[in-house]
Design a protein around this motif. Structure first.
Motif, PDB file in Angstrom:
ATOM      1  N   MET A   1     -10.211  40.594 -28.179  1.00 19.45           N
ATOM      2  CA  MET A   1     -11.286  39.449 -28.655  1.00 19.45           C
ATOM      3  C   MET A   1     -11.192  39.550 -30.196  1.00 19.45           C
ATOM      4  O   MET A   1     -10.913  40.522 -30.837  1.00 19.45           O
ATOM      5  CB  MET A   1     -12.843  39.911 -28.534  1.00 19.45           C
ATOM      6  N   LYS A   2     -11.070  38.251 -30.758  1.00 21.27           N
ATOM      7  CA  LYS A   2     -10.628  38.085 -32.253  1.00 21.27           C
ATOM      8  C   LYS A   2     -11.833  37.632 -32.895  1.00 21.27           C
ATOM      9  O   LYS A   2     -12.314  36.426 -32.285  1.00 21.27           O
ATOM     10  CB  LYS A   2      -9.358  37.263 -32.306  1.00 21.27           C
ATOM     11  N   SER A   3     -12.395  38.065 -33.874  1.00 26.07           N
ATOM     12  CA  SER A   3     -13.803  37.522 -34.512  1.00 26.07           C
ATOM     13  C   SER A   3     -13.544  37.271 -35.804  1.00 26.07           C
ATOM     14  O   SER A   3     -12.451  37.577 -36.371  1.00 26.07           O
ATOM     15  CB  SER A   3     -14.859  38.381 -34.016  1.00 26.07           C
ATOM     16  N   LYS A   5     -12.869  38.104 -39.302  1.00 25.37           N
ATOM     17  CA  LYS A   5     -12.210  39.366 -39.924  1.00 25.37           C
ATOM     18  C   LYS A   5     -12.942  39.861 -40.851  1.00 25.37           C
ATOM     19  O   LYS A   5     -13.299  40.965 -41.280  1.00 25.37           O
ATOM     20  CB  LYS A   5     -10.639  39.049 -40.135  1.00 25.37           C
ATOM     21  N   LYS A   7     -16.087  39.584 -41.768  1.00 21.59           N
ATOM     22  CA  LYS A   7     -17.271  39.862 -41.581  1.00 21.59           C
ATOM     23  C   LYS A   7     -17.576  41.662 -41.455  1.00 21.59           C
ATOM     24  O   LYS A   7     -18.607  42.123 -41.762  1.00 21.59           O
ATOM     25  CB  LYS A   7     -17.862  39.209 -40.487  1.00 21.59           C
ATOM     26  N   TYR A   8     -16.466  42.177 -40.969  1.00 21.14           N
ATOM     27  CA  TYR A   8     -16.754  43.592 -40.441  1.00 21.14           C
ATOM     28  C   TYR A   8     -15.588  44.519 -41.344  1.00 21.14           C
ATOM     29  O   TYR A   8     -14.456  43.952 -41.831  1.00 21.14           O
ATOM     30  CB  TYR A   8     -16.382  43.722 -38.980  1.00 21.14           C
ATOM     31  N   ILE A   9     -16.172  45.683 -41.378  1.00 19.87           N
ATOM     32  CA  ILE A   9     -15.099  46.541 -42.459  1.00 19.87           C
ATOM     33  C   ILE A   9     -15.092  47.988 -41.474  1.00 19.87           C
ATOM     34  O   ILE A   9     -16.123  48.328 -40.873  1.00 19.87           O
ATOM     35  CB  ILE A   9     -15.759  46.815 -43.679  1.00 19.87           C
ATOM     36  N   ARG A  10     -13.922  48.707 -41.443  1.00 23.02           N
ATOM     37  CA  ARG A  10     -13.863  49.661 -40.702  1.00 23.02           C
ATOM     38  C   ARG A  10     -14.038  50.889 -41.604  1.00 23.02           C
ATOM     39  O   ARG A  10     -13.502  51.208 -42.610  1.00 23.02           O
ATOM     40  CB  ARG A  10     -12.214  49.798 -40.243  1.00 23.02           C
ATOM     41  N   GLU A  15     -14.232  55.766 -38.401  1.00 21.05           N
ATOM     42  CA  GLU A  15     -13.745  54.660 -37.522  1.00 21.05           C
ATOM     43  C   GLU A  15     -14.777  53.575 -37.220  1.00 21.05           C
ATOM     44  O   GLU A  15     -14.556  52.866 -36.226  1.00 21.05           O
ATOM     45  CB  GLU A  15     -12.899  55.053 -36.403  1.00 21.05           C
ATOM     46  N   VAL A  17     -17.548  50.662 -36.864  1.00 21.56           N
ATOM     47  CA  VAL A  17     -17.464  49.359 -37.377  1.00 21.56           C
ATOM     48  C   VAL A  17     -18.834  48.899 -38.079  1.00 21.56           C
ATOM     49  O   VAL A  17     -19.812  49.012 -37.824  1.00 21.56           O
ATOM     50  CB  VAL A  17     -17.295  48.100 -36.265  1.00 21.56           C
ATOM     51  N   ASN A  18     -18.537  48.452 -39.599  1.00 21.75           N
ATOM     52  CA  ASN A  18     -19.617  48.083 -40.125  1.00 21.75           C
ATOM     53  C   ASN A  18     -19.621  46.780 -40.447  1.00 21.75           C
ATOM     54  O   ASN A  18     -18.596  46.050 -40.766  1.00 21.75           O
ATOM     55  CB  ASN A  18     -19.735  48.952 -41.602  1.00 21.75           C
ATOM     56  N   VAL A  19     -20.878  46.164 -41.022  1.00 21.32           N
ATOM     57  CA  VAL A  19     -20.838  44.863 -41.695  1.00 21.32           C
ATOM     58  C   VAL A  19     -20.539  44.690 -43.137  1.00 21.32           C
ATOM     59  O   VAL A  19     -21.266  45.602 -43.853  1.00 21.32           O
ATOM     60  CB  VAL A  19     -22.333  44.002 -41.251  1.00 21.32           C
ATOM     61  N   ARG A  28     -22.759  53.188 -41.653  1.00 19.52           N
ATOM     62  CA  ARG A  28     -23.747  53.379 -40.826  1.00 19.52           C
ATOM     63  C   ARG A  28     -24.065  54.473 -40.061  1.00 19.52           C
ATOM     64  O   ARG A  28     -24.925  55.080 -39.627  1.00 19.52           O
ATOM     65  CB  ARG A  28     -24.441  51.961 -39.898  1.00 19.52           C
ATOM     66  N   ARG A 192      -7.052  49.910 -45.878  1.00 16.80           N
ATOM     67  CA  ARG A 192      -8.000  48.767 -45.925  1.00 16.80           C
ATOM     68  C   ARG A 192      -7.411  47.782 -47.006  1.00 16.80           C
ATOM     69  O   ARG A 192      -7.802  46.468 -46.967  1.00 16.80           O
ATOM     70  CB  ARG A 192      -9.267  48.844 -45.587  1.00 16.80           C
ATOM     71  N   ARG A 195      -5.284  45.062 -46.333  1.00 15.99           N
ATOM     72  CA  ARG A 195      -5.992  43.946 -45.413  1.00 15.99           C
ATOM     73  C   ARG A 195      -6.635  43.077 -46.364  1.00 15.99           C
ATOM     74  O   ARG A 195      -6.526  41.720 -46.387  1.00 15.99           O
ATOM     75  CB  ARG A 195      -6.874  44.608 -44.367  1.00 15.99           C
TER      76      ARG A 195
ATOM     77  N   LEU B   5     -22.777  46.690 -33.105  1.00 20.35           N
ATOM     78  CA  LEU B   5     -21.451  46.952 -33.787  1.00 20.35           C
ATOM     79  C   LEU B   5     -20.775  48.206 -33.215  1.00 20.35           C
ATOM     80  O   LEU B   5     -19.518  48.434 -33.302  1.00 20.35           O
ATOM     81  CB  LEU B   5     -22.008  47.350 -34.935  1.00 20.35           C
ATOM     82  N   LEU B   8     -17.919  47.209 -30.920  1.00 23.05           N
ATOM     83  CA  LEU B   8     -16.454  46.777 -31.656  1.00 23.05           C
ATOM     84  C   LEU B   8     -15.613  47.881 -32.181  1.00 23.05           C
ATOM     85  O   LEU B   8     -16.073  49.064 -32.278  1.00 23.05           O
ATOM     86  CB  LEU B   8     -16.878  45.808 -32.778  1.00 23.05           C
ATOM     87  N   ILE B  10     -12.112  48.605 -34.864  1.00 16.08           N
ATOM     88  CA  ILE B  10     -10.997  47.888 -35.536  1.00 16.08           C
ATOM     89  C   ILE B  10      -9.896  48.938 -35.568  1.00 16.08           C
ATOM     90  O   ILE B  10     -10.099  50.134 -35.732  1.00 16.08           O
ATOM     91  CB  ILE B  10     -11.382  47.636 -37.045  1.00 16.08           C
ATOM     92  N   GLU B  15      -5.538  46.967 -38.474  1.00 17.68           N
ATOM     93  CA  GLU B  15      -7.258  46.420 -38.858  1.00 17.68           C
ATOM     94  C   GLU B  15      -7.365  45.233 -37.900  1.00 17.68           C
ATOM     95  O   GLU B  15      -8.294  44.418 -38.440  1.00 17.68           O
ATOM     96  CB  GLU B  15      -7.055  45.891 -40.509  1.00 17.68           C
ATOM     97  N   ILE B  17      -9.622  43.394 -34.976  1.00 18.77           N
ATOM     98  CA  ILE B  17     -10.917  43.872 -34.362  1.00 18.77           C
ATOM     99  C   ILE B  17     -10.761  43.602 -32.769  1.00 18.77           C
ATOM    100  O   ILE B  17     -10.367  42.523 -32.409  1.00 18.77           O
ATOM    101  CB  ILE B  17     -12.138  42.946 -35.152  1.00 18.77           C
ATOM    102  N   HIS B  18     -11.400  44.527 -32.059  1.00 21.37           N
ATOM    103  CA  HIS B  18     -11.556  44.346 -30.868  1.00 21.37           C
ATOM    104  C   HIS B  18     -12.925  44.638 -30.252  1.00 21.37           C
ATOM    105  O   HIS B  18     -13.618  45.444 -30.881  1.00 21.37           O
ATOM    106  CB  HIS B  18     -10.355  45.403 -30.081  1.00 21.37           C
ATOM    107  N   LYS B  19     -12.959  44.213 -29.020  1.00 22.51           N
ATOM    108  CA  LYS B  19     -14.410  44.786 -28.210  1.00 22.51           C
ATOM    109  C   LYS B  19     -14.015  45.708 -27.323  1.00 22.51           C
ATOM    110  O   LYS B  19     -12.939  45.464 -26.794  1.00 22.51           O
ATOM    111  CB  LYS B  19     -14.808  43.252 -27.528  1.00 22.51           C
ATOM    112  N   VAL B 194     -12.412  58.214 -33.433  1.00 27.15           N
ATOM    113  CA  VAL B 194     -13.318  57.223 -32.695  1.00 27.15           C
ATOM    114  C   VAL B 194     -13.678  57.749 -31.522  1.00 27.15           C
ATOM    115  O   VAL B 194     -14.783  57.807 -31.251  1.00 27.15           O
ATOM    116  CB  VAL B 194     -12.563  55.725 -32.704  1.00 27.15           C
TER     117      VAL B 194
END
Lengths: 201, 207
Positions: A1-3, A5, A7-10, A15, A17-19, A28, A192, A195, B5, B8, B10, B15, B17-19, B194
């Motif tokens: 899935m690609k969403s 990019k 909006k999210y930060i690793r 590892e 996923v954060n907003v 978080r 990052r 990116r 979240l 998901l 990354i 970098e 992003i995957h589900k 992870v």
């Protein structure tokens, strides 16, 4: 899935996923600060890199190994030791020492320099992966420079007879500090950044 | 926010992003762009980690207590043990070299092993969540400073340097050290951050 990019930060620590809200973000999961400290990270990386380069020069000038045989003391620098092994005919070991102690640190310096000087330029998608790959190469080869230090420690630990004695030299201290600071420098680089500065897609 | 979240991930390499998807046993999820491993079946991985950390602890104890190699030079015998080597370095005044070598071949590997064991105990009883969290972070940082594998290669290099002058015998610990490096490289260092965090969250959240 690609969403979307942006909006999210690793989190580089855990590892997760954060907003990304554009400002300072605290992870978080592990509560580490994970954005908004770009400049500090870069300054650290530069400082560590320069320190490491200075130690590299010192490590190559001063002897890394001191051998005293029947009261006669001789000392070996890193390059001198590799050349001596080559002349004795142990070509593979000579090459290992040369690659691990002379070539690998230089390669790491060049890669980190390249990453630090290039990260600000906008890059296309394929270039971005290349940079990340360069970073991962430095991460993998980095610790291998320790081979020479370990060899000196082992020789000094084993050879301490009344007739023959091997001790470490000042070069060994400089060399171990060089490896240490190069690793810290590589760790301060936030991959990052490559990116974030990429507006190719 | 429509998506959770935690579902998901990354890729740490490129970098993207995957589900996340639930994996069957012994399967691995890979990044669709660069092909790097994203995560594997967590339960599976962690069960292995506990067993192997106990093995690693035993091997490491043996490796650091007994001589790794024995060397005869000019009629005199000398042993290589990890503590002996460090003591020599300190006695000769090489404190910086001695301390860094101590950290990368003794302290860091021990922290990694003990953290896995501590994590297994804490998650089993579901106690001290905050402390367990620190252990996970610390474990991940310590791993990049553990260099026993490089130390093993260095022993071989040192042996070649000694070949002309000395008679060399392998000690009890050499085998323990080799086995430790195998366990360390293929299991303990192979578990991704992870996966550790997923395991951590699952262990404390499920009732």
């Amino acid at each position: 899935m690609k969403s979307n990019k942006d909006k999210y930060i690793r989190c580089p620590y855990c590892e997760s996923v954060n907003v990304d809200n554009g400002g300072v973000v605290y992870c978080r999961t592990c509560k580490n600060r994970i954005s908004g400290n770009k400049e500090i990270n870069l300054r650290n990386a530069w400082a560590m890199l320069i320190t490491a380069m200075i130690f590299y020069v010192i490590a190559n000038i001063y002897p890394i190994l001191v051998i005293s045989k029947f009261g006669v003391t001789s000392s070996n620098t890193i390059i001198g030791g590799a050349i001596a092994l080559w002349e004795e005919g142990s070509y593979p070991i000579s090459i290992i020492i040369f690659v691990a102690s002379v070539f690998v640190p230089l390669l790491k310096f060049i890669l980190i320099l390249y990453i630090l000087t290039n990260y600000k330029k906008p890059q296309k998608g394929s270039r971005r992966v290349d940079q990340a790959m360069l970073y991962h190469i430095t991460e993998v080869i980095g610790p291998w420079s320790m081979v020479d230090v370990f060899v000196v420690a082992i020789l000094a630990g084993v050879v301490h007879m009344s007739s023959v004695k091997i001790t470490a030299g000042i070069g060994a201290t400089a060399f171990v500090l060089m490896v240490f600071f190069t690793m810290l420098s590589a760790m301060s680089i936030d991959i990052r950044l490559m990116r974030e500065d990429n507006d190719g897609d | 926010m429509s998506e959770n979240l935690d579902d998901l991930i990354i890729c740490s390499h490129c970098e993207t992003i995957h589900k996340k998807v639930e994996l069957p046993e012994k399967k691995v999820a890979k990044c669709s762009v660069c092909g790097k491993k994203l995560y594997s079946n967590v339960e599976d991985t962690f069960k292995k980690a506990i067993a192997y950390s106990i093995t690693a602890l035993i091997l490491f104890t043996i490796a650091s207590m007994f001589p790794i190699i024995k060397v005869y030079i000019a009629g005199q015998e000398s042993d290589l043990t990890i503590p002996g080597m460090l003591i020599t370095l300190f006695n000769e005044g090489f404190y910086v070299v001695g301390s860094i070598v101590f950290v990368v071949i003794v302290i860091a590997p021990l922290i990694v092993i003990l953290s896995y064991i501590a994590l297994a105990i804490l998650t089993y009883f579901k106690i001290f969540r905050g402390f367990a969290k620190h252990i996970v972070s610390f474990l991940i940082t310590s791993r990049s400073w553990a260099m026993v594998d490089i130390f093993l290669i260095s022993i071989l290099v040192a042996l070649v340097k000694l070949f002309g002058y000395a008679q060399i015998n392998f000690g009890v610990s050499s085998i323990a050290l080799i086995l430790f490096v195998i366990v360390d490289t293929f299991v303990l260092k192979n578990i991704l951050p992870v996966e550790l965090w997923t395991y951590f969250n699952r262990a404390y959240d499920e009732k």
